[in-house]
Design a protein around this motif. Structure first.
Motif, PDB file in Angstrom:
ATOM      1  N   ASP A  39      -3.931  16.766   6.929  1.00 38.75           N
ATOM      2  CA  ASP A  39      -3.719  16.339   5.721  1.00 38.75           C
ATOM      3  C   ASP A  39      -2.814  15.137   5.505  1.00 38.75           C
ATOM      4  OD1 ASP A  39      -1.610  17.966   6.612  1.00 38.75           O
ATOM      5  OD2 ASP A  39      -1.288  18.637   4.400  1.00 38.75           O
ATOM      6  N   ILE A  40      -2.279  14.466   6.733  1.00 38.42           N
ATOM      7  CA  ILE A  40      -1.577  13.251   6.673  1.00 38.42           C
ATOM      8  C   ILE A  40      -2.418  12.305   7.206  1.00 38.42           C
ATOM      9  CG2 ILE A  40       0.487  12.253   7.588  1.00 38.42           C
ATOM     10  CD1 ILE A  40       1.552  15.173   7.758  1.00 38.42           C
ATOM     11  N   ALA A  41      -2.684  11.088   6.474  1.00 36.55           N
ATOM     12  CA  ALA A  41      -3.476  10.036   6.793  1.00 36.55           C
ATOM     13  C   ALA A  41      -2.874   9.421   8.308  1.00 36.55           C
ATOM     14  CB  ALA A  41      -3.435   9.013   5.857  1.00 36.55           C
ATOM     15  N   ASP A  42      -1.724   9.220   8.246  1.00 31.55           N
ATOM     16  CA  ASP A  42      -1.066   8.527   9.427  1.00 31.55           C
ATOM     17  C   ASP A  42       0.295   9.144   9.870  1.00 31.55           C
ATOM     18  OD1 ASP A  42      -0.345   7.083  11.699  1.00 31.55           O
ATOM     19  OD2 ASP A  42      -0.086   5.282  10.667  1.00 31.55           O
ATOM     20  N   PRO A  43       0.098  10.391  10.726  1.00 33.16           N
ATOM     21  CA  PRO A  43       1.520  11.229  10.982  1.00 33.16           C
ATOM     22  C   PRO A  43       2.095  10.373  12.114  1.00 33.16           C
ATOM     23  CG  PRO A  43      -0.224  11.890  12.002  1.00 33.16           C
ATOM     24  CD  PRO A  43      -0.955  10.838  11.357  1.00 33.16           C
ATOM     25  N   MET A  44       1.804   9.282  12.770  1.00 33.98           N
ATOM     26  CA  MET A  44       2.557   8.470  13.712  1.00 33.98           C
ATOM     27  C   MET A  44       3.962   8.105  13.407  1.00 33.98           C
ATOM     28  SD  MET A  44       0.653   8.830  16.626  1.00 33.98           S
ATOM     29  CE  MET A  44       0.923   7.364  17.654  1.00 33.98           C
ATOM     30  N   PRO A  45       4.323   7.540  12.185  1.00 32.28           N
ATOM     31  CA  PRO A  45       5.459   7.131  11.932  1.00 32.28           C
ATOM     32  C   PRO A  45       6.407   8.328  11.987  1.00 32.28           C
ATOM     33  CG  PRO A  45       4.253   6.048  10.428  1.00 32.28           C
ATOM     34  CD  PRO A  45       3.271   6.989  11.233  1.00 32.28           C
ATOM     35  N   MET A  46       5.922   9.384  11.623  1.00 36.38           N
ATOM     36  CA  MET A  46       6.769  10.691  11.326  1.00 36.38           C
ATOM     37  C   MET A  46       6.963  11.320  13.007  1.00 36.38           C
ATOM     38  SD  MET A  46       5.852  14.447   9.646  1.00 36.38           S
ATOM     39  CE  MET A  46       4.170  14.575  10.768  1.00 36.38           C
ATOM     40  N   PHE A  47       5.908  11.224  13.686  1.00 40.30           N
ATOM     41  CA  PHE A  47       6.131  11.558  14.969  1.00 40.30           C
ATOM     42  C   PHE A  47       7.073  10.787  15.954  1.00 40.30           C
ATOM     43  CE2 PHE A  47       1.672  13.443  14.959  1.00 40.30           C
ATOM     44  CZ  PHE A  47       2.031  14.749  14.621  1.00 40.30           C
ATOM     45  N   ARG A  48       7.040   9.448  15.397  1.00 41.88           N
ATOM     46  CA  ARG A  48       8.014   8.479  16.064  1.00 41.88           C
ATOM     47  C   ARG A  48       9.455   8.779  15.815  1.00 41.88           C
ATOM     48  NH1 ARG A  48       3.576   4.788  15.509  1.00 41.88           N
ATOM     49  NH2 ARG A  48       4.382   4.016  13.452  1.00 41.88           N
ATOM     50  N   TRP A  65      10.517  11.533  14.957  1.00 40.31           N
ATOM     51  CA  TRP A  65      10.857  12.916  15.688  1.00 40.31           C
ATOM     52  C   TRP A  65      11.481  12.598  16.916  1.00 40.31           C
ATOM     53  CZ3 TRP A  65       6.758  16.959  13.954  1.00 40.31           C
ATOM     54  CH2 TRP A  65       6.806  17.235  12.862  1.00 40.31           C
ATOM     55  N   ILE A  66      10.608  11.712  17.725  1.00 37.95           N
ATOM     56  CA  ILE A  66      10.870  11.238  19.159  1.00 37.95           C
ATOM     57  C   ILE A  66      12.306  10.594  19.198  1.00 37.95           C
ATOM     58  CG2 ILE A  66      10.358   9.723  21.107  1.00 37.95           C
ATOM     59  CD1 ILE A  66       7.506  10.429  20.351  1.00 37.95           C
ATOM     60  N   ASP A  67      12.479   9.689  17.999  1.00 37.65           N
ATOM     61  CA  ASP A  67      13.850   8.995  18.183  1.00 37.65           C
ATOM     62  C   ASP A  67      15.060  10.083  18.022  1.00 37.65           C
ATOM     63  OD1 ASP A  67      15.505   6.563  17.461  1.00 37.65           O
ATOM     64  OD2 ASP A  67      15.931   7.990  15.781  1.00 37.65           O
ATOM     65  N   GLU A  68      14.730  11.080  17.000  1.00 40.13           N
ATOM     66  CA  GLU A  68      15.931  12.101  16.730  1.00 40.13           C
ATOM     67  C   GLU A  68      15.945  12.956  17.896  1.00 40.13           C
ATOM     68  OE1 GLU A  68      16.540  16.004  14.022  1.00 40.13           O
ATOM     69  OE2 GLU A  68      15.156  14.555  13.135  1.00 40.13           O
ATOM     70  N   SER A  69      14.902  13.207  18.790  1.00 38.59           N
ATOM     71  CA  SER A  69      15.215  14.178  19.923  1.00 38.59           C
ATOM     72  C   SER A  69      15.917  13.479  20.962  1.00 38.59           C
ATOM     73  CB  SER A  69      13.767  14.734  20.351  1.00 38.59           C
ATOM     74  OG  SER A  69      13.688  15.774  21.269  1.00 38.59           O
ATOM     75  N   TYR A  70      15.488  12.220  21.090  1.00 40.77           N
ATOM     76  CA  TYR A  70      16.147  11.348  22.198  1.00 40.77           C
ATOM     77  C   TYR A  70      17.513  11.368  21.772  1.00 40.77           C
ATOM     78  CZ  TYR A  70      17.955   7.404  25.041  1.00 40.77           C
ATOM     79  OH  TYR A  70      18.501   6.637  25.710  1.00 40.77           O
ATOM     80  N   ARG A  71      17.997  11.025  20.558  1.00 45.92           N
ATOM     81  CA  ARG A  71      19.405  10.897  20.387  1.00 45.92           C
ATOM     82  C   ARG A  71      20.021  12.567  20.541  1.00 45.92           C
ATOM     83  NH1 ARG A  71      20.339   5.976  18.399  1.00 45.92           N
ATOM     84  NH2 ARG A  71      18.395   4.815  17.859  1.00 45.92           N
ATOM     85  N   ALA A  72      19.285  13.629  20.471  1.00 49.79           N
ATOM     86  CA  ALA A  72      19.876  14.749  20.581  1.00 49.79           C
ATOM     87  C   ALA A  72      20.145  15.073  22.058  1.00 49.79           C
ATOM     88  CB  ALA A  72      18.877  15.854  20.051  1.00 49.79           C
ATOM     89  N   GLN A  73      19.210  14.600  22.795  1.00 52.13           N
ATOM     90  CA  GLN A  73      19.454  14.874  24.217  1.00 52.13           C
ATOM     91  C   GLN A  73      19.987  13.797  25.411  1.00 52.13           C
ATOM     92  OE1 GLN A  73      18.612  17.972  24.180  1.00 52.13           O
ATOM     93  NE2 GLN A  73      16.997  18.129  25.604  1.00 52.13           N
ATOM     94  N   ALA A  74      20.255  12.594  24.822  1.00 49.87           N
ATOM     95  CA  ALA A  74      20.658  11.316  25.836  1.00 49.87           C
ATOM     96  C   ALA A  74      22.325  11.672  25.417  1.00 49.87           C
ATOM     97  CB  ALA A  74      20.316  10.377  25.117  1.00 49.87           C
ATOM     98  N   PRO A  75      22.877  11.085  26.472  1.00 51.01           N
ATOM     99  CA  PRO A  75      24.485  10.992  26.575  1.00 51.01           C
ATOM    100  C   PRO A  75      24.686   9.922  25.789  1.00 51.01           C
ATOM    101  CG  PRO A  75      23.440  10.675  28.800  1.00 51.01           C
ATOM    102  CD  PRO A  75      22.275  10.757  27.954  1.00 51.01           C
ATOM    103  N   LYS A  76      25.902   9.944  25.029  1.00 51.99           N
ATOM    104  CA  LYS A  76      26.486   9.170  24.015  1.00 51.99           C
ATOM    105  C   LYS A  76      26.486   7.809  24.415  1.00 51.99           C
ATOM    106  CE  LYS A  76      29.198  12.634  21.929  1.00 51.99           C
ATOM    107  NZ  LYS A  76      30.646  13.031  21.053  1.00 51.99           N
TER     108      LYS A  76
END
Length: 122
Positions: free
Chosen positions: A89-98, A100-111
């Motif tokens: 039901d989402i026409a283009d979910p890619m911006p949302m998925f990107r 999420w990848i950004d948030e996950s990177y920042r949650a896992q990467a060293p400061k």
């Protein structure tokens, strides 16, 4: 709507642009993104149904309310990981998925690496 055949590859390429990221293949059917060998996104490979798993410490509650998102298996869901299939039901979910990848990177990467990461533009 069906996932584009290269959706996971596009997201993988997006994640590879972050500092000190490499591909990691811990098991068949996935080629994942890792920062200093610490996975921050599990992505399906060509021929498999689309799947993306990320650690979302900030937007996880909102993500889990979406019908195409579940807590990640193997106990990872308890640590804030979610797994998404391709939404109907989402026409283009890619911006949302990107995002999420950004948030996950920042949650896992060293400061020190987070400070070098590009600002997420959405």
């Amino acid at each position: 709507m069906k996932a584009p055949a290269d959706a996971a590859d596009q997201l993988r390429a997006f994640g590879l642009a972050y500092p000190d990221v490499a591909l990691k293949s811990p098991w068949p059917g996935h080629t994942d993104l890792a920062v200093r060998d610490k996975t921050f996104a599990y992505l399906s490979v060509a021929g498999e149904p689309f799947s993306l798993s990320c650690k979302l410490p900030f937007s996880g509650d909102e993500a889990r309310d979406m019908p195409f998102v579940t807590p990640t298996a193997y106990g990872l869901g308890k640590s804030g990981w979610v797994t998404a299939s391709w939404p109907e039901d989402i026409a283009d979910p890619m911006p949302m998925f990107r995002s999420w990848i950004d948030e996950s990177y920042r949650a896992q990467a060293p400061k020190k690496l987070i400070a070098l990461a590009p600002a997420f533009a959405g």
